[in-house]
Motif scaffolding. Structure first.
Motif, mmCIF file in Angstrom:
data_model
loop_
_atom_site.group_PDB
_atom_site.id
_atom_site.type_symbol
_atom_site.label_atom_id
_atom_site.label_comp_id
_atom_site.label_asym_id
_atom_site.label_seq_id
_atom_site.Cartn_x
_atom_site.Cartn_y
_atom_site.Cartn_z
ATOM 1 N N GLY A 59 0.818 -1.118 0.041
ATOM 2 C CA GLY A 59 -0.029 -0.072 -0.031
ATOM 3 C C GLY A 59 0.825 1.301 0.030
ATOM 4 N N SER A 60 2.133 1.220 0.002
ATOM 5 C CA SER A 60 3.058 2.387 -0.109
ATOM 6 C C SER A 60 3.125 2.759 -1.211
ATOM 7 N N ALA A 61 3.040 4.367 -1.657
ATOM 8 C CA ALA A 61 3.020 5.013 -2.722
ATOM 9 C C ALA A 61 4.281 4.674 -3.344
ATOM 10 N N PRO A 62 4.492 4.447 -4.731
ATOM 11 C CA PRO A 62 5.854 4.438 -5.369
ATOM 12 C C PRO A 62 6.352 5.740 -5.544
ATOM 13 N N ARG A 63 7.735 5.772 -5.376
ATOM 14 C CA ARG A 63 8.329 7.229 -5.573
ATOM 15 C C ARG A 63 8.484 7.545 -7.073
ATOM 16 N N MET A 64 7.969 8.726 -7.219
ATOM 17 C CA MET A 64 7.867 9.120 -8.700
ATOM 18 C C MET A 64 9.336 9.688 -9.195
ATOM 19 N N GLN A 65 9.609 9.066 -10.451
ATOM 20 C CA GLN A 65 11.041 9.399 -10.904
ATOM 21 C C GLN A 65 10.840 10.805 -11.563
ATOM 22 N N THR A 66 11.755 11.470 -11.844
ATOM 23 C CA THR A 66 11.695 13.049 -12.177
ATOM 24 C C THR A 66 12.637 12.937 -13.510
ATOM 25 N N SER A 67 12.272 13.777 -14.691
ATOM 26 C CA SER A 67 13.159 13.720 -15.790
ATOM 27 C C SER A 67 14.437 14.754 -15.610
ATOM 28 N N SER A 68 15.282 14.573 -16.426
ATOM 29 C CA SER A 68 16.542 15.338 -16.293
ATOM 30 C C SER A 68 16.096 16.663 -16.500
ATOM 31 N N SER A 69 15.297 17.080 -17.246
ATOM 32 C CA SER A 69 15.053 18.695 -17.146
ATOM 33 C C SER A 69 14.398 19.218 -16.133
ATOM 34 N N GLU A 70 13.542 18.303 -15.431
ATOM 35 C CA GLU A 70 13.062 18.553 -14.080
ATOM 36 C C GLU A 70 14.035 18.787 -12.846
ATOM 37 N N ARG A 71 15.086 17.629 -12.998
ATOM 38 C CA ARG A 71 15.962 17.933 -12.011
ATOM 39 C C ARG A 71 16.900 18.993 -12.116
ATOM 40 N N LEU A 72 17.374 19.403 -13.436
ATOM 41 C CA LEU A 72 18.129 20.431 -13.809
ATOM 42 C C LEU A 72 17.496 21.649 -13.304
ATOM 43 N N SER A 73 16.094 22.111 -13.468
ATOM 44 C CA SER A 73 15.460 23.106 -13.214
ATOM 45 C C SER A 73 15.398 23.118 -11.614
ATOM 46 N N ARG A 74 15.099 22.153 -10.904
ATOM 47 C CA ARG A 74 15.084 22.196 -9.607
ATOM 48 C C ARG A 74 16.545 22.436 -8.919
#
Length: 279
Positions: A59-74
């Motif tokens: 029942g634990s929610a899976p961790r969402m993977q982020t895209s490269s562009s999202e990681r760069l922006s963050r």
């Protein structure tokens, strides 16, 4: 020191600036310097990857993977926010022309800054190793390699590795802005493997540094069973140093880069304190 460059690769899932980024901002604040951040997604940050799923955690929610562009922006947002909080002027370079290879961009940018800061986690491996070598041996400016768990740039005690070579001289002069702010400088020479052309050069270096109001002491050490890079790191660690300053040597850059022994040792080990290298 007026213009510092930091190379950052974004973390996968942490909303926290890397230690190299924090170190660069602290250094820029200390010297009232401008900070430029070159951000590129060159490798997975294995330390930040989510853990393997546990089938017992139903029942634990899976961790969402982020895209490269999202990681760069963050990461860009994290840098800008931390720089603003530290009252450091900052610009982000990750949006520049992608048609130019990253290797050439990092060389070009390193040449136009006083210093490059780069994160290291364990022994340097490609592609990070290739970029670090390119910046160090073609950029003409010093690099500080910053490992995890490094304290904020304080430089209360600095160890200088001295062998009287051109690269060691370059490292000392490149590190002068840091040396003059330190409380103590320990100049050391590892004397097992080479004869120094000028036997008194270590003491002469301390006299030179004294004219810059740097309190430096010289001593010689033996590497015994360790390689020279591990010897330097072990001495710096035992001395409670905040930084190791050393020259970097290599030749044959256009064909196959042949690193000098101390440089090769440092690249191949797990660095546990910041290391400033100059060529």
């Amino acid at each position: 020191m007026k213009d510092i460059l930091v190379f950052l690769s974004p973390s996968v899932c942490r909303d926290e600036l890397s230690r190299g980024g924090q170190y660069a901002i602290a250094l820029a604040r200390m010297y009232r310097a401008h900070l430029s951040a070159l951000i590129a997604d060159i490798e997975p940050d294995l330390a930040d990857l989510p853990p393997e799923p546990d089938i017992r955690q139903v029942g634990s929610a899976p961790r969402m993977q982020t895209s490269s562009s999202e990681r760069l922006s963050r990461t860009a947002v994290l840098v800008q926010s931390a720089a603003t909080d530290a009252n450091v002027s900052c610009d982000i370079l990750q949006t520049e022309n992608k048609s130019v290879p990253l290797r050439e961009r990092i060389i070009d940018r390193t040449q136009l800054h006083d210093m490059l800061i780069i994160d290291v986690r364990g022994p340097l491996e490609p592609p990070r190793k290739d970029l670090a070598e390119a910046a160090l041996f073609a950029g003409g400016r010093p690099i500080i390699f910053v490992p995890p768990n490094t304290s904020v740039a304080s430089h209360k005690r600095i160890v200088v590795a001295w062998d009287g070579t051109r690269s060691a001289v370059r490292a000392v002069h490149d590190a002068l802005p840091l040396l003059v702010k330190s409380r103590e400088v320990l100049v050391i020479s590892v004397i097992d493997d080479k004869a120094f052309p000028v036997p008194d050069s270590g003491h002469a270096l301390c006299r030179y540094l004294a004219r810059w109001h740097v309190g430096a002491k010289f001593s010689t050490i033996h590497r015994e069973t360790l390689n020279i890079g591990s010897t330097l790191l072990a001495y710096a660690r035992q001395a409670g140093a905040d930084l190791l300053v050393m020259g970097a040597f290599a030749h044959g850059f256009e064909r196959a880069l042949m690193l000098g022994s101390a440089t090769r040792d440092i690249f191949g080990t797990r660095i546990d304190i910041p290391v400033l290298m100059s060529h």
